[in-house]
Design an enzyme around this catalytic site. Structure first.
Site, PDB file in Angstrom:
ATOM      1  N   ASP A 276       0.772  -1.248   0.000  1.00  0.00           N
ATOM      2  CA  ASP A 276       0.000   0.000   0.000  1.00  0.00           C
ATOM      3  C   ASP A 276       0.803   1.299   0.000  1.00  0.00           C
ATOM      4  O   ASP A 276       0.453   2.249   0.708  1.00  0.00           O
ATOM      5  CB  ASP A 276      -0.968   0.023   1.194  1.00  0.00           C
ATOM      6  CG  ASP A 276      -1.807  -1.232   1.312  1.00  0.00           C
ATOM      7  OD1 ASP A 276      -1.898  -1.994   0.340  1.00  0.00           O
ATOM      8  OD2 ASP A 276      -2.362  -1.453   2.401  1.00  0.00           O
TER       9      ASP A 276
ATOM     10  N   LYS B 165      -7.211  -4.379  -2.517  1.00  0.00           N
ATOM     11  CA  LYS B 165      -7.780  -4.981  -1.322  1.00  0.00           C
ATOM     12  C   LYS B 165      -8.529  -3.935  -0.509  1.00  0.00           C
ATOM     13  O   LYS B 165      -8.329  -2.736  -0.697  1.00  0.00           O
ATOM     14  CB  LYS B 165      -6.680  -5.624  -0.475  1.00  0.00           C
ATOM     15  CG  LYS B 165      -5.657  -4.640   0.074  1.00  0.00           C
ATOM     16  CD  LYS B 165      -4.542  -5.375   0.798  1.00  0.00           C
ATOM     17  CE  LYS B 165      -3.597  -4.444   1.509  1.00  0.00           C
ATOM     18  NZ  LYS B 165      -4.176  -3.651   2.599  1.00  0.00           N
TER      19      LYS B 165
ATOM     20  N   CYS C  78      -1.692  -1.539   8.041  1.00  0.00           N
ATOM     21  CA  CYS C  78      -1.624  -2.590   7.021  1.00  0.00           C
ATOM     22  C   CYS C  78      -0.343  -3.417   7.091  1.00  0.00           C
ATOM     23  O   CYS C  78      -0.383  -4.641   6.933  1.00  0.00           O
ATOM     24  CB  CYS C  78      -1.822  -1.992   5.633  1.00  0.00           C
ATOM     25  SG  CYS C  78      -3.476  -1.277   5.419  1.00  0.00           S
TER      26      CYS C  78
END
Length: 185
Positions: A18, A81, A114
């Site tokens: 990410d 996601k 994350c």
């Protein structure tokens, strides 16, 4: 005999979690993190280390940072996601399983969300996880430090870009030594 915590070229995967454009303004060292990841991507490509990339809700957070996407393999399959952990994506889990490798080198944003959840889920699945400390960030430095402490306490191994690239090569006679050396200078 090689220590079990040393990376083996044939057993490692590089995972970028990410590192998306929306974070550029809110993370003070975003440029440095992105440059470090871009260097590692180039090294991973030279060494034929598989690369995986996830993007958290790209409609809202944008896509992977331009300095990283510019050096990614052209055929890379980005995983979109919504789960904070990359392992929460069935597509990610399937792709990782297909690679049949047990050492995961992790970079990404945000360290305490994350990255932390991904690292813990990978550890729970008995992967050996190497966190590139110079390739992770959070909006607040305190959150990064808390995440690093928790990940290490849970079994993650800390590393850096330069350390990891040389560890994978193992010897100055490696065919990609000069390429890697140029990347880190």
């Amino acid at each position: 005999m090689m220590h079990s915590n040393i990376l083996k070229l044939e057993d490692c995967v590089f995972l970028i979690v990410d590192v998306q454009e929306a974070f550029r303004q809110s993370i003070s060292n975003f440029g440095e993190i992105s440059r470090n990841i871009a260097i590692f991507v180039q090294g991973a490509k030279s060494l034929s280390v598989p690369i995986m990339v996830t993007e958290q809700y790209p409609k809202g957070l944008g896509h992977t940072a331009t300095e990283i996407s510019a050096v990614l393999p052209t055929d890379i399959d980005l995983v979109e996601k919504t789960a904070f952990s990359s392992c929460g994506s069935q597509s990610f889990a399937e792709k990782l399983k297909m690679l049949n490798r047990r050492q995961i080198i992790v970079a990404g944003i945000e360290a305490h969300i994350c990255v932390n959840q991904t690292v813990h889920d990978l550890l729970a699945q008995e992967y050996q996880v190497h966190v590139l400390v110079d390739c992770i960030a959070s909006r607040a430095e305190q959150n990064k430090q808390i995440a690093l402490a928790k990940m290490q306490q849970s079994g993650a191994i800390y590393a850096s870009v330069e350390m990891t690239l040389f560890e994978i090569m193992r010897d100055a006679r490696h065919g990609e030594f000069k390429t890697i050396q140029k990347l880190i200078k």
